[in-house]
Design a protein around this motif. Structure first.
Motif, PDB file in Angstrom:
ATOM      1  N   GLN A   8       0.811  -1.211   0.000  1.00  0.00           N
ATOM      2  CA  GLN A   8       0.000   0.000   0.000  1.00  0.00           C
ATOM      3  C   GLN A   8       0.848   1.266   0.000  1.00  0.00           C
ATOM      4  O   GLN A   8       0.558   2.223  -0.723  1.00  0.00           O
ATOM      5  CB  GLN A   8      -0.950  -0.022   1.208  1.00  0.00           C
ATOM      6  CG  GLN A   8      -2.056   1.035   1.154  1.00  0.00           C
ATOM      7  CD  GLN A   8      -1.635   2.336   1.790  1.00  0.00           C
ATOM      8  OE1 GLN A   8      -0.753   2.367   2.646  1.00  0.00           O
ATOM      9  NE2 GLN A   8      -2.253   3.427   1.355  1.00  0.00           N
ATOM     10  N   SER A  85      -6.309   1.678  -1.605  1.00  0.00           N
ATOM     11  CA  SER A  85      -6.139   3.032  -1.087  1.00  0.00           C
ATOM     12  C   SER A  85      -7.475   3.746  -1.118  1.00  0.00           C
ATOM     13  O   SER A  85      -8.395   3.343  -1.837  1.00  0.00           O
ATOM     14  CB  SER A  85      -5.094   3.809  -1.902  1.00  0.00           C
ATOM     15  OG  SER A  85      -5.479   3.896  -3.270  1.00  0.00           O
ATOM     16  N   VAL A  86      -7.573   4.812  -0.327  1.00  0.00           N
ATOM     17  CA  VAL A  86      -8.831   5.550  -0.238  1.00  0.00           C
ATOM     18  C   VAL A  86      -8.573   7.039  -0.435  1.00  0.00           C
ATOM     19  O   VAL A  86      -7.471   7.535  -0.188  1.00  0.00           O
ATOM     20  CB  VAL A  86      -9.535   5.315   1.118  1.00  0.00           C
ATOM     21  CG1 VAL A  86      -9.838   3.838   1.316  1.00  0.00           C
ATOM     22  CG2 VAL A  86      -8.697   5.850   2.276  1.00  0.00           C
ATOM     23  N   THR A  91     -13.650   8.003   5.468  1.00  0.00           N
ATOM     24  CA  THR A  91     -13.356   7.753   6.883  1.00  0.00           C
ATOM     25  C   THR A  91     -13.726   6.355   7.357  1.00  0.00           C
ATOM     26  O   THR A  91     -13.254   5.920   8.407  1.00  0.00           O
ATOM     27  CB  THR A  91     -14.100   8.769   7.762  1.00  0.00           C
ATOM     28  OG1 THR A  91     -15.520   8.656   7.528  1.00  0.00           O
ATOM     29  CG2 THR A  91     -13.657  10.190   7.455  1.00  0.00           C
ATOM     30  N   LYS A  94     -10.469   1.519   4.940  1.00  0.00           N
ATOM     31  CA  LYS A  94      -9.010   1.669   5.022  1.00  0.00           C
ATOM     32  C   LYS A  94      -8.356   0.579   4.186  1.00  0.00           C
ATOM     33  O   LYS A  94      -8.981  -0.459   3.880  1.00  0.00           O
ATOM     34  CB  LYS A  94      -8.542   1.574   6.465  1.00  0.00           C
ATOM     35  CG  LYS A  94      -8.778   0.223   7.103  1.00  0.00           C
ATOM     36  CD  LYS A  94      -8.350   0.220   8.549  1.00  0.00           C
ATOM     37  CE  LYS A  94      -8.489  -1.170   9.186  1.00  0.00           C
ATOM     38  NZ  LYS A  94      -9.832  -1.736   9.083  1.00  0.00           N
ATOM     39  N   ASP A  97      -9.130  -3.597   3.922  1.00  0.00           N
ATOM     40  CA  ASP A  97     -10.511  -4.015   4.157  1.00  0.00           C
ATOM     41  C   ASP A  97     -11.007  -4.887   3.008  1.00  0.00           C
ATOM     42  O   ASP A  97     -10.730  -4.608   1.834  1.00  0.00           O
ATOM     43  CB  ASP A  97     -11.438  -2.803   4.278  1.00  0.00           C
ATOM     44  CG  ASP A  97     -11.330  -2.096   5.611  1.00  0.00           C
ATOM     45  OD1 ASP A  97     -10.785  -2.691   6.561  1.00  0.00           O
ATOM     46  OD2 ASP A  97     -11.800  -0.936   5.707  1.00  0.00           O
ATOM     47  N   LYS A 173     -18.359  -2.783   2.785  1.00  0.00           N
ATOM     48  CA  LYS A 173     -17.345  -3.420   3.620  1.00  0.00           C
ATOM     49  C   LYS A 173     -17.930  -4.666   4.261  1.00  0.00           C
ATOM     50  O   LYS A 173     -19.042  -4.645   4.788  1.00  0.00           O
ATOM     51  CB  LYS A 173     -16.866  -2.444   4.694  1.00  0.00           C
ATOM     52  CG  LYS A 173     -15.789  -3.004   5.608  1.00  0.00           C
ATOM     53  CD  LYS A 173     -15.375  -1.970   6.657  1.00  0.00           C
ATOM     54  CE  LYS A 173     -14.357  -2.526   7.637  1.00  0.00           C
ATOM     55  NZ  LYS A 173     -13.954  -1.521   8.657  1.00  0.00           N
TER      56      LYS A 173
END
Length: 394
Positions: A8, A85-86, A91, A94, A97, A173
């Motif tokens: 990451q 990646s976000v 929020t 992450k 996940d 998620k």
């Protein structure tokens, strides 16, 4: 090319080069080639797609049954993966996940999502579904390595790529222990079928059910109806080979339309002495949609349309068919609110309430995607699970 947490730091904020299957024109094999995948915008998520399957809806668009398909485009809307990646505004997700990309967006912020009604329609879905670009800036996150030209997104998901970028409204998620090679099936077909029985028709215990078309969605309806307690489930298809498989899902009766001389609705009406309580069309054939409606009992029967109908065709009926209280309805994604309810559906699969294993008839590498399409188009498979974590040009 499996993503790990150590990767990451090296990929976040950078363009990723990976393999994708690109549709350049109708009724042609997908092109398996390198693409660039840009970093996510502030309200977006980039994921590594680990597993994906071909759905009949992909074929529907690839065959030109919808007028709005843009090219070149990366298809695929049934998959699962891991967040790479976000964006800066995200929020609740992450890197690392486990997630299911969801074409049936749920932003949880628009008036429709916040209305409290049972509908799963979202403003993001209505505005973004067919655009082929990201809603934040109306551009694509995909481009060709060869010349930098953009490639359109598909159904907000585009899982026929080892990496894809999604709006946050299109990411559910799920349990970190979920098997992505199985729960990828919840991205469309299985959820649509089971949810149509549970959420749209609301199948009741000891009821009678007719299911027209025994592909993945039809068999998921059968499974959903069985779990709901239906006592008689009639499977209707023209291929004899589908019936034995259907019995494993819960069929109690079968009807082969190629061997019945009288109209199928009349046959079902007679064998049930007045019609079934619930019927489901999973074919998208206008004649069968009509038959499915007519085979429901007139006083309170519920007929559900699930199959995608060619946009150039219409279905007609006389309003008197509904005067005694019969309902004719439909819905998307089985009525599930994707981000809110998919995690719970994953739990039901992990607990053994729903058996995902019996939908999987083939497994193969991503590079064999055109073979997977051929198998589904020929009716020779239910779902073919493709592993996207390793791939090479065929």
């Amino acid at each position: 090319m499996a993503f790990t947490m150590s990767d990451q730091a090296s990929t976040a904020g950078k363009v990723i080069t990976c393999k994708a299957a690109i549709a350049y024109e109708l009724n042609s094999p997908l092109s398996f080639e390198d693409i660039h995948v840009a970093p996510p915008g502030p309200t977006e998520v980039r994921i590594q797609v680990t597993h994906a399957a071909v759905c009949q809806s992909d074929l529907y668009y690839l065959k030109g049954k919808d007028r709005n398909l843009l090219f070149p485009r990366i298809l695929g809307h049934e998959g699962a993966g891991i967040v790479e990646s976000v964006g800066s505004a995200i929020t609740d997700l992450k890197p690392g996940d486990k997630v299911i990309p969801v074409w049936q967006a749920e932003c949880q912020k628009c008036p429709r999502c916040r209305s409290g009604r049972s509908s799963n329609i979202c403003d993001v879905f209505l505005e973004h579904f067919e655009s082929g670009v990201m809603r934040s800036d109306r551009t694509s996150r995909f481009s060709r390595v060869a010349d930098g030209k953009p490639i359109f997104h598909f159904c907000c998901t585009s899982v026929f790529s080892q990496y894809t970028v999604l709006d946050e409204a299109c990411v559910a998620k799920i349990n970190s222990s979920a098997d992505l090679s199985k729960v990828c099936l919840l991205g469309c077909g299985v959820s649509t079928g089971i949810g149509s029985a549970w959420n749209i028709a609301k199948v009741t215990p000891n009821s009678s059910v007719a299911v027209f078309g025994l592909g993945t969605i039809g068999l998921a309806v059968v499974e959903g109806a069985k779990i709901a307690g239906a006592s008689r489930i009639i499977g209707i298809d023209r291929l004899e080979s589908k019936f034995e498989k259907g019995k494993d899902f819960g069929l109690t009766d079968t009807l082969n339309t190629s061997t019945i001389e009288k109209p199928i609705e009349a046959h079902i009406y007679e064998m049930t002495k007045g019609g079934v309580d619930f019927s489901f069309d999973c074919t998208g054939n206008p004649d069968i949609i009509s038959a499915a409606m007519q085979c429901c009992r007139p006083d309170g029967g519920v007929a559900v349309i699930i199959g995608l109908v060619d946009s150039r065709k219409l279905v007609s009926f006389h309003p008197s068919s509904l005067l005694l209280g019969k309902s004719w309805t439909s819905g998307l994604f089985g009525g599930f609110k994707a981000r809110t309810q998919l995690p719970g559906l994953v739990e039901k699969c992990m607990d053994g309430v729903i058996n995902l294993d019996h939908y999987v008839t083939h497994t193969m590498p991503f590079s064999d995607i055109n073979k997977a399409i051929q198998l589904l188009d020929a009716g020779e498979c239910l779902r073919c699970i493709m592993d996207l974590t390793t791939a090479s040009v065929p």
